[in-house]
Design an enzyme around this catalytic site. Structure first.
Site, PDB file in Angstrom:
ATOM      1  N   ARG A  30       0.559  -2.591 -12.232  1.00 50.88           N
ATOM      2  CA  ARG A  30       0.333  -3.490 -11.495  1.00 50.88           C
ATOM      3  C   ARG A  30       0.099  -4.721 -11.921  1.00 50.88           C
ATOM      4  O   ARG A  30      -0.570  -5.371 -11.143  1.00 50.88           O
ATOM      5  CB  ARG A  30      -0.059  -2.748 -10.870  1.00 50.88           C
ATOM      6  CG  ARG A  30       0.411  -1.271 -10.000  1.00 50.88           C
ATOM      7  CD  ARG A  30       1.555  -1.758  -9.380  1.00 50.88           C
ATOM      8  NE  ARG A  30       2.062  -0.625  -8.829  1.00 50.88           N
ATOM      9  CZ  ARG A  30       1.722  -0.215  -7.431  1.00 50.88           C
ATOM     10  NH1 ARG A  30       0.951  -0.755  -6.704  1.00 50.88           N
ATOM     11  NH2 ARG A  30       2.125   1.349  -6.313  1.00 50.88           N
ATOM     12  N   ARG A  34      -1.204  -8.013  -5.534  1.00 53.56           N
ATOM     13  CA  ARG A  34      -1.801  -8.582  -4.670  1.00 53.56           C
ATOM     14  C   ARG A  34      -3.677  -9.473  -5.054  1.00 53.56           C
ATOM     15  O   ARG A  34      -3.698  -9.869  -4.335  1.00 53.56           O
ATOM     16  CB  ARG A  34      -2.337  -7.409  -3.091  1.00 53.56           C
ATOM     17  CG  ARG A  34      -1.482  -7.122  -2.710  1.00 53.56           C
ATOM     18  CD  ARG A  34      -0.958  -6.336  -1.846  1.00 53.56           C
ATOM     19  NE  ARG A  34      -1.192  -5.097  -2.478  1.00 53.56           N
ATOM     20  CZ  ARG A  34      -1.547  -3.406  -2.029  1.00 53.56           C
ATOM     21  NH1 ARG A  34      -1.050  -3.770  -0.847  1.00 53.56           N
ATOM     22  NH2 ARG A  34      -1.689  -2.461  -2.648  1.00 53.56           N
ATOM     23  N   ARG A  43       4.420 -13.072  -1.036  1.00 51.58           N
ATOM     24  CA  ARG A  43       4.462 -12.031  -0.609  1.00 51.58           C
ATOM     25  C   ARG A  43       4.635 -12.683   0.824  1.00 51.58           C
ATOM     26  O   ARG A  43       5.456 -12.224   1.498  1.00 51.58           O
ATOM     27  CB  ARG A  43       3.476 -11.367  -0.341  1.00 51.58           C
ATOM     28  CG  ARG A  43       3.512 -10.661   0.202  1.00 51.58           C
ATOM     29  CD  ARG A  43       4.732  -9.600  -0.394  1.00 51.58           C
ATOM     30  NE  ARG A  43       4.082  -7.929  -0.056  1.00 51.58           N
ATOM     31  CZ  ARG A  43       5.247  -7.564   1.211  1.00 51.58           C
ATOM     32  NH1 ARG A  43       5.148  -8.998   1.890  1.00 51.58           N
ATOM     33  NH2 ARG A  43       4.739  -6.368   2.253  1.00 51.58           N
ATOM     34  N   ASP A  80      10.189  -1.506  -8.196  1.00 49.47           N
ATOM     35  CA  ASP A  80       9.799  -0.737  -7.412  1.00 49.47           C
ATOM     36  C   ASP A  80      10.249   0.990  -8.146  1.00 49.47           C
ATOM     37  O   ASP A  80      11.731   0.894  -8.277  1.00 49.47           O
ATOM     38  CB  ASP A  80       9.146  -0.142  -5.452  1.00 49.47           C
ATOM     39  CG  ASP A  80       8.093   0.234  -5.327  1.00 49.47           C
ATOM     40  OD1 ASP A  80       6.934   0.058  -5.618  1.00 49.47           O
ATOM     41  OD2 ASP A  80       8.263   1.397  -5.744  1.00 49.47           O
ATOM     42  N   TYR A 154       8.439  12.393  -2.983  1.00 50.18           N
ATOM     43  CA  TYR A 154       8.237  10.490  -1.864  1.00 50.18           C
ATOM     44  C   TYR A 154       9.725  11.282  -1.350  1.00 50.18           C
ATOM     45  O   TYR A 154       9.631  11.548  -0.343  1.00 50.18           O
ATOM     46  CB  TYR A 154       8.209   9.277  -2.458  1.00 50.18           C
ATOM     47  CG  TYR A 154       7.192   8.719  -3.258  1.00 50.18           C
ATOM     48  CD1 TYR A 154       6.258   7.986  -2.118  1.00 50.18           C
ATOM     49  CD2 TYR A 154       6.775   8.432  -4.303  1.00 50.18           C
ATOM     50  CE1 TYR A 154       5.295   8.366  -2.522  1.00 50.18           C
ATOM     51  CE2 TYR A 154       5.607   8.604  -4.629  1.00 50.18           C
ATOM     52  CZ  TYR A 154       4.577   7.519  -4.163  1.00 50.18           C
ATOM     53  OH  TYR A 154       3.190   6.989  -4.334  1.00 50.18           O
TER      54      TYR A 154
HETATM   55  O1  CP3 Z   1       2.775  -5.619 -11.531  1.00 49.62           O
HETATM   56  C1  CP3 Z   1       3.729  -4.436 -11.705  1.00 49.62           C
HETATM   57  O2  CP3 Z   1       3.456  -2.984 -12.249  1.00 49.62           O
HETATM   58  C2  CP3 Z   1       5.559  -4.089 -11.311  1.00 49.62           C
HETATM   59  C3  CP3 Z   1       5.461  -3.932 -10.192  1.00 49.62           C
HETATM   60  C4  CP3 Z   1       5.395  -2.256  -9.866  1.00 49.62           C
HETATM   61  C5  CP3 Z   1       5.376  -1.696  -8.200  1.00 49.62           C
HETATM   62  N1  CP3 Z   1       5.115  -1.091  -8.412  1.00 49.62           N
HETATM   63  C6  CP3 Z   1       4.610  -3.422  -7.459  1.00 49.62           C
HETATM   64  C7  CP3 Z   1       4.519  -2.866  -6.035  1.00 49.62           C
HETATM   65  C8  CP3 Z   1       5.480  -1.495 -10.372  1.00 49.62           C
HETATM   66  C9  CP3 Z   1       5.719  -0.424 -11.944  1.00 49.62           C
HETATM   67  C10 CP3 Z   1       5.050  -0.074  -9.581  1.00 49.62           C
HETATM   68  C11 CP3 Z   1       5.548   1.253  -9.437  1.00 49.62           C
HETATM   69  C12 CP3 Z   1       4.940   2.291  -8.071  1.00 49.62           C
HETATM   70  N2  CP3 Z   1       5.835   2.312  -6.910  1.00 49.62           N
HETATM   71  C13 CP3 Z   1       4.038   3.378  -8.868  1.00 49.62           C
HETATM   72  C14 CP3 Z   1       3.885   3.886  -9.897  1.00 49.62           C
HETATM   73  C15 CP3 Z   1       2.019   2.979 -10.710  1.00 49.62           C
HETATM   74  C16 CP3 Z   1       1.557   3.271  -9.726  1.00 49.62           C
HETATM   75  O3  CP3 Z   1       0.816   2.993  -9.060  1.00 49.62           O
HETATM   76  O4  CP3 Z   1       1.375   5.319  -9.164  1.00 49.62           O
HETATM   77  C17 CP3 Z   1       4.114   4.136  -7.711  1.00 49.62           C
HETATM   78  C18 CP3 Z   1       3.598   5.761  -7.265  1.00 49.62           C
HETATM   79  C19 CP3 Z   1       5.270   3.152  -6.371  1.00 49.62           C
HETATM   80  C20 CP3 Z   1       4.916   3.485  -5.471  1.00 49.62           C
HETATM   81  C21 CP3 Z   1       4.301   2.637  -4.176  1.00 49.62           C
HETATM   82  N3  CP3 Z   1       4.950   1.109  -3.503  1.00 49.62           N
HETATM   83  C22 CP3 Z   1       3.753   2.763  -3.370  1.00 49.62           C
HETATM   84  C23 CP3 Z   1       2.890   3.789  -3.549  1.00 49.62           C
HETATM   85  C24 CP3 Z   1       3.417   1.526  -2.513  1.00 49.62           C
HETATM   86  C25 CP3 Z   1       2.601   0.834  -1.509  1.00 49.62           C
HETATM   87  C26 CP3 Z   1       0.337   1.281  -1.675  1.00 49.62           C
HETATM   88  C27 CP3 Z   1       0.827  -0.518  -2.540  1.00 49.62           C
HETATM   89  O5  CP3 Z   1      -0.038  -0.009  -3.492  1.00 49.62           O
HETATM   90  O6  CP3 Z   1       0.718  -1.437  -1.809  1.00 49.62           O
HETATM   91  C28 CP3 Z   1       4.556   0.766  -2.460  1.00 49.62           C
HETATM   92  C29 CP3 Z   1       4.251  -0.746  -2.588  1.00 49.62           C
HETATM   93  C30 CP3 Z   1       4.287  -1.846  -4.091  1.00 49.62           C
HETATM   94  N4  CP3 Z   1       5.491  -1.922  -5.355  1.00 49.62           N
HETATM   95  C31 CP3 Z   1       2.983  -3.062  -3.626  1.00 49.62           C
HETATM   96  C32 CP3 Z   1       3.730  -3.564  -5.549  1.00 49.62           C
HETATM   97  C33 CP3 Z   1       2.781  -4.915  -5.622  1.00 49.62           C
HETATM   98  C34 CP3 Z   1       2.820  -3.525  -3.016  1.00 49.62           C
HETATM   99  C35 CP3 Z   1       3.288  -4.043  -2.112  1.00 49.62           C
HETATM  100  C36 CP3 Z   1       3.605  -5.286  -0.817  1.00 49.62           C
HETATM  101  O7  CP3 Z   1       2.875  -6.671  -1.571  1.00 49.62           O
HETATM  102  O8  CP3 Z   1       2.639  -5.597   0.146  1.00 49.62           O
END
Ligand code: CP3
Length: 345
Positions: A30, A34, A43, A80, A154
């Site tokens: 990640r 943020r 964003r 994602d 999910y």
């Molecule tokens: O930088 C990176 O790693 C690349 C991008 C990336 C994102 N999500 C961007 C993202 C990667 C590799 C993921 C993987 C992901 N997404 C996982 C597996 C890894 C983990 O954290 O367990 C999972 C379970 C998800 C599902 C997901 N996406 C959730 C549960 C959420 C909401 C919770 C949160 O962290 O906000 C997301 C949204 C998300 N994916 C964001 C980002 C940067 C935040 C969204 C935003 O900026 O509003």
């Protein structure tokens, strides 16, 4: 695995090919997100998270931001794991403060009612091409997808949950219907990863964030077997692509996971003792991990100590430094700089 076929001077790719480096290469799960002010600024200009993912120019910029700021050894594609349910025809929204929502949830709808939408993935391949065009030859480009089990949790519940009970229940109650969902995820994930590789990623990671709470038999059936199938199908198309598995929460089952899925490298979460991992996992297996994201958030002596423990444990094997899970949004930037300073000293 021999030599990297392209990018012979990318340290992280060398580790994935089994070549230990004196200083471990590093990226952070990640790392685009943020905690970075430049991410928050970009964003804010987009209506929603999905708009950002589907805007290739912006998504490429976000992919590159952490590499530009910190000089990480890898860029990870900004996308994602939930784009696969989206491509399989579920509606995907990210509700502020509540996380992702997928409708209709498959706990009470069949896959057949969904209309496939693979066109959603096209913009992501365009992002990959943009990044691959400009990335330095020593920086490894990582693609990714979720593992079948984690993506299914999910799709079935329609949202994230603490213990995945809805999905674990369905897997017991109706294994036939559940395996159809798993198979559909495998099919589209193989195509999706193949598309990323054709567009220019150098290696891929399978995120299995919710592999932890399954019973041993269910772990074997719904984590190991589908991951093994996905990997063997992907290797039919892409025999040389390095694959990192990240079965979060798998504990000592990591040994069976490594052996039975044939991943090239294993990502450890922060609960795994690095000394145990070094002793019990194959000595030539590249290990990625596994700093506690909270140690990075707290910084100071706690951070320095935690880094040293990991470096000492993995000093004799191919190692990629990473967190045990995603970086927390409140993490101070200077703690990330401190981490890099120690790793590169
Ligand atoms: O930088 C990176 O790693 C690349 C991008 C990336 C994102 N999500 C961007 C993202 C990667 C590799 C993921 C993987 C992901 N997404 C996982 C597996 C890894 C983990 O954290 O367990 C999972 C379970 C998800 C599902 C997901 N996406 C959730 C549960 C959420 C909401 C919770 C949160 O962290 O906000 C997301 C949204 C998300 N994916 C964001 C980002 C940067 C935040 C969204 C935003 O900026 O509003």
């Amino acid at each position: 695995m021999g030599e990297p076929r392209k990018k012979p001077n990318a340290p992280l790719l060398k580790v994935l090919h089994g070549q230990k480096q004196t200083k471990p290469p590093v990226w952070l799960m990640r790392q685009a997100g943020r905690y970075l002010p430049e991410y928050r600024a970009l964003r804010q200009k987009k209506a929603g998270f999905l708009n950002l993912v589907e805007d290739s120019e912006a998504a490429a910029e976000v992919t590159l931001q952490p590499v530009r700021r910190f000089g990480f050894d890898a860029a990870i594609l900004f996308s994602d794991i939930l784009v696969i349910p989206y491509a399989l025809g579920q509606n995907l929204t990210f509700v502020k403060g509540e996380g992702p929502k997928l409708t209709p949830p498959l706990v009470n709808h069949t896959l057949k009612t969904l209309e496939r939408a693979p066109q959603h993935l096209k913009a992501i391949y365009a992002t990959v091409r943009r990044v691959a065009d400009v990335l330095a030859p020593e920086t490894t480009f990582l693609g990714f997808c979720g593992s079948p089990w984690t993506v299914a949790t999910y799709m079935v519940a329609g949202e994230g949950s603490r213990d995945q009970a809805v999905t674990r229940e369905m897997a017991y109650r109706d294994p036939q219907a559940f395996s159809e969902i798993i198979d559909a995820i495998i099919d589209s994930s193989v195509d999706y990863l193949n598309g990323q590789i054709e567009a220019g990623v150098d290696a891929v990671q399978l995120f299995d964030s919710w592999a932890g709470p399954l019973s041993p038999q269910q772990f074997e059936r719904w984590v190991i077997a589908p991951t093994a199938k996905l990997i063997s199908r992907l290797r039919e198309k892409q025999p040389h692509i390095p694959i990192i598995g990240f079965p979060k929460g798998a504990g000592s089952r990591i040994k069976a996971y490594v052996c039975d899925t044939q991943v090239n490298a294993i990502g450890l979460d922060e609960t795994v003792d690095p000394l145990w991992a070094h002793q019990y996992l194959p000595s030539d297996l590249p290990i990625q991990g596994n700093l506690d994201p909270l140690a990075l958030l707290v910084g100071g002596d706690a951070l320095d100590q935690a880094i040293k423990t990991i470096l000492d444990a993995f000093s004799e094997r191919p190692h990629i430094f990473n967190l045990g899970h995603g970086i927390l949004p409140q993490t101070p930037l200077n703690h990330v700089s401190r981490l890099l300073e120690i790793l590169r000293a």
